[in-house]
Design an enzyme around this catalytic site. Structure first.
Site, mmCIF file in Angstrom:
data_model
loop_
_atom_site.group_PDB
_atom_site.id
_atom_site.type_symbol
_atom_site.label_atom_id
_atom_site.label_comp_id
_atom_site.label_asym_id
_atom_site.label_seq_id
_atom_site.Cartn_x
_atom_site.Cartn_y
_atom_site.Cartn_z
ATOM 1 N N ASN A 99 -2.697 5.370 1.612
ATOM 2 C CA ASN A 99 -2.428 4.255 0.694
ATOM 3 C C ASN A 99 -3.661 3.899 -0.132
ATOM 4 O O ASN A 99 -3.557 3.603 -1.321
ATOM 5 C CB ASN A 99 -1.918 3.038 1.466
ATOM 6 N N LYS A 105 -2.779 6.776 7.628
ATOM 7 C CA LYS A 105 -2.029 5.810 6.809
ATOM 8 C C LYS A 105 -2.973 5.005 5.908
ATOM 9 O O LYS A 105 -2.740 4.829 4.712
ATOM 10 C CB LYS A 105 -1.217 4.881 7.732
ATOM 11 N N ARG A 118 7.443 -9.032 -4.040
ATOM 12 C CA ARG A 118 6.228 -9.360 -3.290
ATOM 13 C C ARG A 118 4.994 -8.769 -4.004
ATOM 14 O O ARG A 118 4.983 -7.604 -4.352
ATOM 15 C CB ARG A 118 6.320 -8.826 -1.857
ATOM 16 N N THR A 166 2.753 -0.856 9.312
ATOM 17 C CA THR A 166 1.400 -0.491 8.869
ATOM 18 C C THR A 166 0.393 -1.387 9.578
ATOM 19 O O THR A 166 0.444 -2.616 9.443
ATOM 20 C CB THR A 166 1.280 -0.652 7.350
ATOM 21 N N CYS A 222 2.659 -3.352 -0.095
ATOM 22 C CA CYS A 222 1.815 -2.404 0.644
ATOM 23 C C CYS A 222 0.401 -2.253 0.080
ATOM 24 O O CYS A 222 -0.564 -2.632 0.741
ATOM 25 C CB CYS A 222 2.495 -1.047 0.701
ATOM 26 N N LYS A 271 8.099 -2.809 -9.077
ATOM 27 C CA LYS A 271 8.338 -1.468 -9.612
ATOM 28 C C LYS A 271 9.842 -1.348 -9.843
ATOM 29 O O LYS A 271 10.600 -2.195 -9.349
ATOM 30 C CB LYS A 271 7.825 -0.383 -8.665
ATOM 31 N N GLU A 320 4.631 5.287 8.382
ATOM 32 C CA GLU A 320 5.722 5.503 7.434
ATOM 33 C C GLU A 320 5.136 5.728 6.040
ATOM 34 O O GLU A 320 4.207 5.060 5.642
ATOM 35 C CB GLU A 320 6.597 4.237 7.448
HETATM 36 C C1 UGA Z 1 3.604 2.699 -1.178
HETATM 37 C C2 UGA Z 1 3.330 4.194 -0.910
HETATM 38 O O1 UGA Z 1 3.581 4.948 -2.106
HETATM 39 C C3 UGA Z 1 4.212 4.719 0.216
HETATM 40 O O2 UGA Z 1 3.884 6.075 0.512
HETATM 41 C C4 UGA Z 1 3.977 3.857 1.473
HETATM 42 O O3 UGA Z 1 4.829 4.252 2.540
HETATM 43 C C5 UGA Z 1 4.262 2.389 1.129
HETATM 44 O O4 UGA Z 1 3.419 1.974 0.041
HETATM 45 C C6 UGA Z 1 3.969 1.579 2.376
HETATM 46 O O5 UGA Z 1 2.818 1.577 2.817
HETATM 47 O O6 UGA Z 1 4.892 1.022 2.973
HETATM 48 P P1 UGA Z 1 5.529 1.314 -2.489
HETATM 49 O O7 UGA Z 1 4.604 0.145 -2.350
HETATM 50 O O8 UGA Z 1 6.948 1.173 -2.115
HETATM 51 O O9 UGA Z 1 4.956 2.570 -1.630
HETATM 52 O O10 UGA Z 1 5.534 1.768 -4.020
HETATM 53 P P2 UGA Z 1 4.709 2.777 -4.932
HETATM 54 O O11 UGA Z 1 5.657 3.681 -5.599
HETATM 55 O O12 UGA Z 1 3.609 3.407 -4.201
HETATM 56 O O13 UGA Z 1 4.105 1.790 -6.040
HETATM 57 C C7 UGA Z 1 3.143 0.781 -5.719
HETATM 58 C C8 UGA Z 1 2.628 0.122 -6.973
HETATM 59 O O14 UGA Z 1 1.828 1.024 -7.728
HETATM 60 C C9 UGA Z 1 3.720 -0.361 -7.935
HETATM 61 O O15 UGA Z 1 3.393 -1.654 -8.406
HETATM 62 C C10 UGA Z 1 3.699 0.642 -9.066
HETATM 63 O O16 UGA Z 1 4.105 0.097 -10.289
HETATM 64 C C11 UGA Z 1 2.229 1.022 -9.090
HETATM 65 N N1 UGA Z 1 1.972 2.358 -9.661
HETATM 66 C C12 UGA Z 1 2.413 3.478 -9.020
HETATM 67 C C13 UGA Z 1 1.276 2.479 -10.846
HETATM 68 O O17 UGA Z 1 0.846 1.479 -11.462
HETATM 69 N N2 UGA Z 1 1.024 3.737 -11.350
HETATM 70 C C14 UGA Z 1 1.442 4.858 -10.721
HETATM 71 O O18 UGA Z 1 1.164 5.973 -11.232
HETATM 72 C C15 UGA Z 1 2.160 4.731 -9.537
#
Ligand code: UGA
Length: 433
Positions: free
Chosen positions: A209, A205, A328, A122, A261, A321, A152
């Protein structure tokens, strides 16, 4: 079959390498961390990601996936080279691209024939142009090459599923030759391909995000109002999500977004926008709402326990999560630090992240299971929504606690049922009893 090099064996690098090997390519995955590569060569996977180990081991045995510390070897052998190295935040929020530059220089110095260099880390918009310039400067022989941006979109915890079933694949390409190679490579994934120029791909991207992070902050702001007017944020999110223009994903109110991220990418986009003369106030507000989530949870603990000092707080969940051991920028870790600072004793349990959390959380008592966490604690705070916690024996938890208090930062249980069981149960944005 293509010969591919993936530089960087972090989350993105390992998943990319595994997915491309699984679709029949020969992949050499490179990292400068000799210990990590030694472990991977021995079949030890450095991260917990459901399904990843199986695919890596299978393709390693088939000799379609190899590991090395040598970028020169990778550059010489592969036609397509993916850059998947880290781009951490600097103190001002901008992205530190020194690893990307170093890799681009090394690739350039070792190129003997046409290469496609794919930026997958990213990165801020216009990084592709800088990679191109770096390669030109370090490639005195003038070997032909193309730079491609291929952001990604995989999520930790479901990375393998996301890798094989992407909603779309974005390729920023500026030559027909590179576009043809990339389309061919991604054919087995059967996903729509959006081909565009490099700057647009990079901006996609940023936009994705930042939009998702803003969506989370939006529902968290709504949860604040729900608490003030005695409404239920879960029902609001349900009804909003059924509107296909809004969509139901990323409307889960809670303690805010963490991970490697969203927080970093939001900072980087705000920084980039400011550099280009645009004050991205909307995104700044989303960030502020997210930063305030920790205080919202601490306030709930205070409301239930009055004084935090000298209380024993049991914490369930440390990873940012569920289904990952990644801590991190985990909001759970930040909350524990604030509790320790306020003088609480903290007991904690997480199904996968305790190993990684230990070094960051001095003084915390790590427990073998959720029941040990509850034993003689003044309350239990749920900070990550692991499936295991949904299946808890709540009667047992109640007996073990000093007082029957559960603070649920992820809305895992039904308030009415919890109250009926005799718990003081505080969650996010739900109706009062
Ligand atoms: C995120 C994006 O969803 C991916 O599409 C992207 O590729 C990735 O970043 C990246 O840039 O590499 P990720 O950080 O793995 O993915 O996890 P998410 O599922 O997006 O969750 C991120 C945070 O948001 C977590 O702390 C989760 O608990 C929180 N979250 C998510 C909420 O508080 N509420 C929601 O409804 C969804």
């Amino acid at each position: 079959m293509q010969k591919i090099a993936v530089i960087g064996a972090g989350y993105v690098g390992l998943v990319t390498a595994a997915a491309l090997a699984e679709t029949g390519n020969k992949v050499l995955c490179v990292d400068s961390d000799t210990e990590k590569i030694r472990k991977l060569k021995n079949g030890a996977i450095p991260i917990y990601e459901p399904g990843l180990e199986k695919i890596i081991l299978k393709n390693k045995n088939l000799k379609r996936l190899l590991f090395s510390t040598n970028i020169k070897e990778a550059t010489v052998s592969a036609q397509i080279i993916f850059i998947c190295v880290g781009t951490p935040s600097r103190h001002d929020g901008s992205a530190d691209l020194s690893a990307v530059q170093k890799v681009a220089q090394e690739i350039a110095r070792n190129m003997k024939e046409y290469k496609v260099i794919v930026e997958k880390s990213t990165v801020p918009a216009e990084t592709g142009e800088k990679i191109k310039h770096t390669i030109e400067m370090n490639n005195p022989g003038g070997v032909a090459f193309d730079v491609v941006s291929n952001p990604e979109f995989l999520r930790e915890g479901s990375a393998m599923h996301d890798a094989f079933h992407p909603d779309r694949i974005v390729i920023g390409v500026e030559s027909e030759r590179a576009e043809k190679i990339m389309r061919q490579l991604y054919k087995p994934f059967k996903a729509p391909i959006v081909a565009t120029n490099i700057n647009t791909a990079e901006l996609i991207k940023h936009a994705c995000n930042s939009f998702l992070a803003t969506k989370i902050s939006f529902i968290n702001a709504i949860s604040n109002i729900c608490e003030r007017v005695n409404a239920d944020v879960e029902k609001v999110a349900l009804a909003m999500g059924l509107d296909t223009r809004i969509g139901k994903e990323f409307l889960q109110a809670g303690i805010g977004f963490g991970g490697s991220c969203f927080p970093k990418d939001v900072d980087a986009f705000i920084y980039l926008a400011a550099q280009k003369g645009y004050d991205f106030e909307l995104l700044k507000a989303a960030r502020k709402i997210n930063q305030e989530r920790k205080d919202v949870l601490l306030k709930k603990i205070e409301e239930a326990l009055w004084i935090i000092k000298d209380k024993t707080i049991g914490v369930l969940g440390l990873s940012f999560k569920p289904d990952t051991d990644d801590i991190r920028s985990s909001v759970a870790i930040d909350i524990i630090k604030l509790l320790l600072y306020a003088g609480a004793k903290v007991k904690a349990y997480d199904p996968k992240a305790m190993e990684k959390a230990r070094s960051q959380l001095k003084g915390v008592i790590f427990c073998a299971n959720p029941y040990e966490v509850a034993r003689k604690s003044d309350c239990v705070a749920i900070l990550t929504e692991w499936q295991e916690f949904r299946e808890l024996d709540l009667k047992k938890i109640k007996k073990l606690l000093r007082q029957p208090v559960i603070i649920d930062g992820r809305n895992m249980f039904e308030p009415q049922q919890m109250h009926a069981m005799g718990f003081v149960y505080k969650s996010i944005g739900r109706r009062r009893k």
